[in-house]
Write an enzyme that holds these catalytic residues in place. Structure first.
Site, short mmCIF file in Angstrom:
data_model
loop_
_atom_site.label_atom_id
_atom_site.label_comp_id
_atom_site.label_asym_id
_atom_site.label_seq_id
_atom_site.Cartn_x
_atom_site.Cartn_y
_atom_site.Cartn_z
N ARG A 23 47.47 18.89 18.68
CA ARG A 23 47.88 20.27 18.98
C ARG A 23 47.32 21.29 17.99
O ARG A 23 47.97 22.29 17.69
CB ARG A 23 49.41 20.41 19.03
CG ARG A 23 50.06 19.80 20.24
CD ARG A 23 49.89 20.70 21.46
NE ARG A 23 50.55 20.14 22.62
CZ ARG A 23 51.79 20.44 23.00
NH1 ARG A 23 52.49 21.31 22.34
NH2 ARG A 23 52.31 19.87 24.06
N ARG A 27 50.26 27.60 19.08
CA ARG A 27 50.96 28.85 18.77
C ARG A 27 51.16 29.10 17.27
O ARG A 27 51.54 30.20 16.89
CB ARG A 27 52.30 28.88 19.49
CG ARG A 27 52.14 29.17 20.98
CD ARG A 27 53.44 28.98 21.73
NE ARG A 27 53.82 27.57 21.72
CZ ARG A 27 54.82 27.05 22.43
NH1 ARG A 27 55.55 27.83 23.19
NH2 ARG A 27 55.09 25.77 22.38
N ARG A 36 46.56 33.95 24.09
CA ARG A 36 47.71 33.60 24.95
C ARG A 36 48.46 34.84 25.43
O ARG A 36 49.07 34.82 26.49
CB ARG A 36 48.61 32.67 24.13
CG ARG A 36 49.86 32.20 24.78
CD ARG A 36 49.59 31.12 25.80
NE ARG A 36 50.86 30.53 26.19
CZ ARG A 36 51.72 31.15 27.01
NH1 ARG A 36 51.44 32.33 27.51
NH2 ARG A 36 52.87 30.57 27.30
N ASP A 72 45.69 20.20 29.16
CA ASP A 72 47.01 19.56 29.10
C ASP A 72 46.98 18.26 29.89
O ASP A 72 46.23 18.13 30.86
CB ASP A 72 48.10 20.47 29.66
CG ASP A 72 49.46 20.03 29.17
OD1 ASP A 72 49.84 20.44 28.07
OD2 ASP A 72 50.13 19.24 29.87
N TYR A 149 56.62 12.57 33.78
CA TYR A 149 56.69 13.98 34.19
C TYR A 149 56.70 14.10 35.71
O TYR A 149 57.39 14.94 36.28
CB TYR A 149 55.51 14.77 33.60
CG TYR A 149 55.68 15.00 32.11
CD1 TYR A 149 56.46 16.05 31.64
CD2 TYR A 149 55.11 14.13 31.18
CE1 TYR A 149 56.64 16.25 30.28
CE2 TYR A 149 55.28 14.32 29.82
CZ TYR A 149 56.06 15.39 29.37
OH TYR A 149 56.25 15.57 28.03
#
Ligand code: CP3
Length: 349
Positions: A23, A27, A36, A72, A149
């Site tokens: 990652r 952010r 973003r 992703d 998921y």
């Protein structure tokens, strides 16, 4: 070209320990938040120029030894026919949840260059823009982690619906897993053909299983992907692209994991690296394994932990430094920059 990361993956001698961070585009970087702010997460993934831009940010800012494609693990779920959305605060939402024969039958095994062309375009742009500066890592979710998921319809606490399908309806589970496995295999081949120089398979939730369930219901499908990729690379006379297999909470599973055929084993922080190396069989290449939240320690304490990980890694054939899971958004960026510098300085021979 800085090929230290690829050399380490192959277990060759290196001048220092290479590092990248799961990652690493995210952010915790103001530069990421700026991009973003203009586009939502899925739009970023689907716009090759934006995906390439944020992929390069940590290479410039942190001085890491590899870039990882910005995307992703849930992108292939949408290509298979399931609705995908990312909701602020709620994480990913997939609909309909895949829980019966009808929903499994409606899924298809897509052609990746057709349905996920934006990923391969981002890779092609990145290889040009990186121009050999550092290697580019492609990735996919492992079939089991992807399936959680798809079955839960998003993130889960106890994976009730997933385990119920495994235990109550093993044929249905297998038919879903066969479709996901075929999809991921084609997807990784397409990434390699587009220019990915290593690939990581993320099995974030593998640790929710007992060792025998992990072997039968998760690892067996990963083995199939890895052996298929290796045979394909040989048949196509391609240069061997290293495969990294990362399993979350893997401490109880290492004796199973060591049989998977991967070139590099990702290890999380819940086990000492020397212990993991021994249980993986000794002559292995490992990647890891500092606690991502240790990035909140003062720098001198981070340095002690870096030394500790480097010391414990000396028993392996090769080591790639990483955190044991993704860096979190609140992380002080200065500490991440400092971490990369420390690993390079302290490991240099
Ligand atoms: O490592 C990298 O820098 C490459 C990019 C990458 C992302 N996700 C970007 C991302 C990679 C390799 C992933 C993998 C991924 N995605 C995993 C496996 C590894 C892991 O972290 O366990 C999983 C389980 C996912 C699914 C996923 N994606 C979740 C649960 C979430 C929401 C939680 C969150 O952190 O917001 C995402 C969103 C996501 N994927 C973000 C990023 C940068 C945050 C999106 C944003 O900007 O809001």
């Amino acid at each position: 070209m800085n090929d230290t990361f690829l050399k380490a993956c192959r277990g060759e001698k290196v001048d220092y320990t290479p590092i990248w961070i799961m990652r690493q585009a995210g952010r915790y970087l103001a530069e990421y938040r700026a991009v973003r702010g203009k586009a939502d997460f899925l739009k970023m993934c689907k716009t090759p120029e934006l995906a390439a831009e944020v992929t390069l940010q940590p290479v410039d800012i942190l001085n890491v030894d590899a870039a990882i494609l910005f995307s992703d693990i849930l992108i292939p779920c949408e290509a298979m026919g399931q609705g995908l959305d990312f909701h602020e605060g709620k994480g990913p939402l997939l609909s309909p949840a895949i829980r019966d024969k009808d929903t499994v039958n409606k899924l298809f095994v897509p052609d990746p260059e057709d349905t996920m062309k934006f990923v391969m375009d981002a890779i092609r742009i990145l290889r040009k823009e990186l121009a050999g500066r550092v290697p580019l890592i492609g990735f996919a979710g492992a079939p089991f982690t992807t399936a959680t998921y798809m079955i839960e319809g998003g993130t889960s606490k106890n994976f009730l619906n997933t385990k119920r399908m495994v235990y109550e309806n093993p044929e249905l589970y297998k038919s879903l897993m066969d479709k996901i496995t075929a999809t991921i295999t084609l997807y990784l081949k397409a990434q390699i053909s587009a220019g990915a120089q290593a690939v990581q398979i993320f099995d974030t939730w593998g640790g929710i299983f007992s060792p025998s369930d992990f072997r039968d219901h998760a690892l067996s499908y990963v083995k199939k992907i890895i052996s298929d990729l290796k045979q394909w690379m040989l048949a196509e006379r391609r240069e061997a692209v290293p495969v990294i297999y990362f399993v979350g909470e893997s401490a109880g599973l290492l004796e199973e994991i060591k049989t998977c055929g991967a070139d590099v084993f990702g290890v999380d922080w819940r086990i000492n690296l020397d212990d993991a190396i021994r249980r993986l069989g000794g002559d292995v290449v490992v990647q890891g394994n500092m606690d991502p939240l240790a990035m909140f320690l003062p720098k001198e304490k981070i340095e002690q932990r870096v030394k500790d990980v480097l010391n414990r890694a000396t028993s392996a054939r090769g080591h790639i430094f990483n955190l044991g899971h993704g860096v979190v958004p609140e992380t002080p960026r200065d500490n991440v920059i400092a971490l990369v510098e420390m690993v390079h300085r302290l490991s240099r021979k």
